[in-house]
Design an enzyme around this catalytic site. Structure first.
Site, PDB file in Angstrom:
ATOM      1  N   SER A 154     -25.505   9.895  14.324  1.00 16.75           N
ATOM      2  CA  SER A 154     -24.899  10.003  15.654  1.00 16.75           C
ATOM      3  C   SER A 154     -24.766  11.452  16.078  1.00 16.75           C
ATOM      4  CB  SER A 154     -23.515   9.347  15.629  1.00 16.75           C
ATOM      5  OG  SER A 154     -22.774   9.632  16.792  1.00 16.75           O
ATOM      6  N   TYR A 167     -15.031   8.387  12.569  1.00 12.42           N
ATOM      7  CA  TYR A 167     -16.363   7.919  12.954  1.00 12.42           C
ATOM      8  C   TYR A 167     -17.394   9.014  12.681  1.00 12.42           C
ATOM      9  CZ  TYR A 167     -20.293   6.476  15.889  1.00 12.42           C
ATOM     10  OH  TYR A 167     -21.540   6.150  16.343  1.00 12.42           O
TER      11      TYR A 167
END
Length: 288
Positions: A154, A167
């Protein structure tokens, strides 16, 4: 020496056609789009997802049902993951690649506000799930003439995003695992490992984050890449055997800026997202 799959479009299709790929998170979002892209190029896809209804919805989009099989599975269940390759091979006779796409987002919360259970779940799904899947399928991929593993990291692994510390940590851990796995295989197998770092992609996850931040949906959607385009890029780069791929204008921008100055990249990320997470703050404090 590792030999990547063919790089040209025509040859790429020939290399994909008739091959069997496992795609986690195939029930929606990027996972569904990657599954459909692979099928469009002639592959057989084994779709894995916890959500049986979502998998059924993906299957309904496939004209040739023999090219898609749905396998409900919790990638955090190590025993189920360990048994998964045998089920795939029993059904299809082979497995040629693994696309680790399944993941969950973090609600925009500080580390102090996150529960211990949520922290563990984020790490289990986003990091350990891909690790267990890779370990389970790797022995079988090593037996094939060519094989691929793709891990979805990501933008949050490039620059810290306010309210997404855990995250980001899970995705950064996955990226480093993926790079390390590629090193393990370099020069001694025909399995290539691709690490994909996408920026904002218009999926249900991004929609929920935009709503939480109070951002207009039209603005968030316009800022995000289309999942179909991202899927096409993922498939292209994975079959070419590329090691690291950044996708999206925002991800490319932060990737370049961070190489220039980590401080500037961090401040820009704070200014861009921080107001939605830390409403009592308007700008980063001096020295941060």
């Amino acid at each position: 020496m590792s030999r990547p799959l063919s790089a040209t479009t025509g040859r790429s299709r020939r290399q994909i056609e008739g091959r069997v790929f496992v795609v986690t998170g195939a029930g929606n979002g990027i996972g569904r789009c990657v599954a459909l892209e692979l099928i469009a190029r002639g592959a057989v896809v084994v779709g894995a997802d916890r959500d049986e209804q979502a998998l059924a919805a993906t299957a309904a989009l496939v004209a040739d049902r023999e090219r898609f099989t749905a396998h409900p599975i919790d990638i955090c269940d190590r025993a189920a993951v360990a048994a998964f390759p045998d089920s795939v091979i029993a059904a299809h006779g082979q497995v040629d690649g693994l696309f680790n796409i399944a993941g969950i987002a973090q609600e925009l919360q500080t580390v102090a506000d996150l529960s211990d259970a949520r922290i563990e779940t984020l790490m289990q799904v986003n990091f350990f799930g891909a690790v267990w899947m890779s370990r389970a399928f790797l022995p079988h991929l090593l037996q094939r003439p060519r094989g691929v593993i793709m891990n979805t990291s990501s933008l949050s692994a490039i620059v810290p995003v306010p309210g997404s510390a855990v995250y980001g940590a899970s995705k950064a851990a996955l990226a480093l695992f993926s790079y390390g796995l590629a090193q393990d295989l370099r020069g001694r197998s025909n399995v290539t490992v691709t690490t994909v770092l996408p920026g904002s992609v218009w999926t249900d996850l991004v929609r929920k984050v935009a709503q939480q931040m109070g951002a207009p949906e039209w603005l968030a959607k316009g800022f995000s890449a289309k999942p179909e385009q991202v899927a096409r890029r993922i498939v292209d780069t994975t079959v070419k055997g590329k090691g690291r791929v950044v996708i999206g204008k925002d991800a490319h921008g932060y990737d370049a800026l961070r190489r220039l100055s980590t401080r500037l990249a961090d401040r820009l990320s704070y200014l861009q997202v921080g107001h939605g997470v830390y409403p009592k703050r308007t700008a980063p404090t001096r020295g941060n």
